[in-house]
Scaffold this motif. Structure first.
Motif, PDB file in Angstrom:
ATOM      1  N   LYS A 110       0.974  -1.585   0.152  1.00 25.82           N
ATOM      2  CA  LYS A 110      -0.451  -0.043  -0.374  1.00 25.82           C
ATOM      3  C   LYS A 110       1.354   1.588  -0.064  1.00 25.82           C
ATOM      4  O   LYS A 110       0.316   2.087  -0.699  1.00 25.82           O
ATOM      5  CB  LYS A 110      -0.977   0.098   1.442  1.00 25.82           C
ATOM      6  N   PRO A 114       0.812   2.575  -4.809  1.00 28.43           N
ATOM      7  CA  PRO A 114      -0.435   3.256  -4.085  1.00 28.43           C
ATOM      8  C   PRO A 114      -1.236   3.222  -5.231  1.00 28.43           C
ATOM      9  O   PRO A 114      -2.674   3.339  -5.378  1.00 28.43           O
ATOM     10  CB  PRO A 114      -0.187   4.517  -3.855  1.00 28.43           C
ATOM     11  N   GLU A 117      -4.305  -1.312  -6.818  1.00 33.13           N
ATOM     12  CA  GLU A 117      -5.948  -1.612  -5.354  1.00 33.13           C
ATOM     13  C   GLU A 117      -5.270  -2.854  -4.456  1.00 33.13           C
ATOM     14  O   GLU A 117      -4.416  -3.884  -5.546  1.00 33.13           O
ATOM     15  CB  GLU A 117      -6.694  -2.492  -5.941  1.00 33.13           C
TER      16      GLU A 117
END
Length: 424
Positions: A110, A114, A117
Motif C-alpha cells: 500500500k 499506491p 488496489e
C-alpha cells in the motif's frame, strides 16, 4: 466498430506497422493524443529492439542491486527480531506467523504501490493467495502467496501445487510465491515458472526486506507491458541474457545468505557443544570425587578394624555407589549424578547409610534422619524426618510435608540443593 488499431511508426532508419487488438489497450489509447501514442510506441520499440544490449551491459541490473541494498536496516532488523520471538512463542505455528508476514507485505504494498488496489483475501473472500493486487490495467491481477515457516522447514511442493490450482481457478495470470525464512522445495532463491498462460515468480528465503517483492512486481509489469505492445510476447525463455543476469544476481544473494546462515548455525552448535562439555565435566568431577571417597572409606574402615576389630551393619559408601551406578532401572546420567552428589554430601557430613532394595537410609548418631528412593522411575524423592514437635517453615513450591517427613524431588536445581544443604 472494430477494436483493432493499425499504426505505422516511421523512424529515421525504418518504418514498421504495429497491430493492437487488446480491448484494454485499445480503450486506454483511444483517450490519448496521437503524439502521446507515438511516444509510447517509440519507447516500447526501443526496449524491444535493444533488450539484448540493455541486459548485456547490466545497467538495469546494477540499478536493481543498488536499490536492493537500500532501505531502513534498523526497521528490518527489528522485524526479524520480532519474527524470531514469534517463532519461539508460537512454537512455529505457521498460521500465526503467516498472518504476521501478510500484514507486513500488505502495508508495504500500500505504501509503495499506491496506484494499485491491494486486497487481503481473508477479508475480501477471494480464493487465490493471501494478497491480490488489482492493477486495473490490461495486466489484471497479481496473486501473492506468503509463507512464514521456521528456518528448519522447507516449503513443501504441495503448497506450490495448491497455489497453481488457485491461479487456474481464479483466472489470475500472474503469481508471486514468497517465503520469509525457508527455502522453497525445488526452487532457487529467485526463480520463475511458466505454465499454460500463467507466470509465477518464487522468492525464498527472502527475509522481511520486501525489496525482492518489489523487484518481482516490477519485473512482471515490465514483461506484461512489453508483451502487450507487440504481437510477440517476450518471455524468460526468449531472453537468455536477462535470465542469466537474474540468476547471477540470485546467486550473489544466495551465497551471502548461506554464509550468514552458516555463521548462525556455527554459533548455535558451539553453544550446544560447550553446554554438553560442561555437563560432562561436572559429571566426571562427581565420579572422581565419589571414587576418591570410596577409597578413603575403605582405608578408614581398615584402620577401624585394625584398631578394635569391630564392624557395623551400615552399608559402605562403595556399596551405595555401586547400587547408584548399577542397581537403577534406567541409566539416566543426570539422576545418577544427583544421587552421587547427595550421598557424597551425606558421607562428608558423617551420616552412615544403609541400603535396602529401594531406599538409601541415612542416620546421625544411630538416629534415623531420612531416606532416598534411589530406584524412582519418574522421579527420585528425598525424605527428611522431622523429630521435633513443630514443623519448620519450608518452600511449598518445591517441598511437601507428609507423616512428619519433608519430601523434596532430587534434581539439578539451585533451590533444591539449598534446601538439602540446610537439612544436612
Amino acid at each position: 466498430m472494430s477494436n483493432i488499431i493499425k499504426l505505422s511508426l516511421i523512424t529515421e532508419n525504418n518504418s514498421k506497422e504495429i497491430t493492437i487488438d487488446d480491448i484494454n489497450i485499445y480503450n486506454s489509447l483511444s483517450t490519448k493524443s496521437e503524439k502521446d501514442i507515438v511516444k509510447m510506441l517509440k519507447l516500447s520499440s526501443y526496449l524491444f529492439d535493444n533488450i539484448s544490449s540493455l541486459s548485456e551491459n547490466a545497467s538495469i541490473l546494477s540499478t536493481i542491486k543498488d536499490v536492493s541494498r537500500e532501505g531502513n536496516k534498523d526497521v528490518i532488523n527489528k522485524i526479524e527480531s520480532l519474527n524470531e520471538n514469534l517463532l519461539s512463542l508460537t512454537s512455529g505455528n505457521s498460521s500465526l506467523l503467516g498472518k504476521f508476514n501478510e500484514n507486513i507485505i500488505e502495508k508495504y504494498l500500500k505504501n509503495h504501490f499506491p496506484h494499485y488496489e491491494v486486497i487481503n483475501t481473508s477479508v475480501s473472500g477471494e480464493k487465490c493467495g493471501d494478497i491480490v493486487i488489482n492493477t486495473h490495467t490490461n495486466m489484471g491481477k497479481i496473486s501473492i502467496e506468503s509463507k512464514n515457516y521456521g528456518p528448519e522447514r522447507s516449503i513443501p511442493s504441495g503448497e506450490i501445487d495448491k497455489f497453481k490450482r488457485d491461479l487456474m481457478n481464479s483466472g489470475i495470470k500472474y503469481g508471486i510465491f514468497i517465503s520469509t525464512n525457508s527455502r522453497i522445495t525445488g526452487k532457487s532463491q529467485i526463480d520463475f515458472e511458466q505454465f499454460d498462460d500463467k507466470t509465477i515468480i518464487y522468492l525464498g528465503p527472502a527475509g522481511h526486506d520486501c525489496c525482492f517483492l518489489n523487484i518481482a512486481i516490477q519485473y512482471l509489469t515490465t514483461l506484461n507491458e512489453m508483451g502487450a505492445f507487440h504481437t510477440r510476447s517476450i518471455t524468460n525463455e526468449d531472453n537468455k541474457e536477462i535470465r542469466d543476469k537474474l540468476k547471477e544476481l540470485a546467486k550473489a544473494f544466495e551465497v551471502n545468505l548461506t554464509r550468514l546462515n552458516n555463521c548462525s548455525n556455527n554459533i548455535y552448535e558451539t553453544e550446544k557443544k560447550l553446554s554438553s562439555l560442561m555437563c560432562n565435566l561436572r559429571r566426571d568431577i562427581q565420579i572422581i570425587i565419589s571414587d576418591f571417597n570410596v577409597h578413603l572409606e575403605r582405608l578408614q574402615n581398615e584402620i577401624i578394624e585394625l584398631k578394635d576389630g569391630s564392624s557395623n551393619d551400615y552399608s559402605t559408601y562403595e556399596q551405595v555407589l555401586d547400587v547408584i551406578r548399577n542397581g537403577r532401572p534406567d541409566k539416566n546420567m543426570n539422576k545418577q549424578s544427583c544421587l552421587e552428589k547427595i550421598t557424597t554430601l551425606l558421607k562428608d557430613k558423617d551420616y552412615p547409610m544403609k541400603l535396602d532394595n529401594n531406599h538409601i537410609y541415612f542416620y546421625k548418631d544411630d538416629i534415623y534422619m531420612g531416606k532416598i528412593n534411589y530406584k524412582g522411575k519418574s522421579k527420585i524423592d528425598v525424605y527428611f524426618k522431622e523429630h521435633g514437635s513443630n514443623c519448620k517453615p519450608y518452600n511449598h513450591k518445591i517441598v511437601t510435608m507428609k507423616n512428619d517427613n519433608y519430601i523434596i524431588e532430587l534434581k539439578d536445581n539451585v533451590n533444591v540443593w539449598t534446601f538439602i544443604n540446610d537439612k544436612i
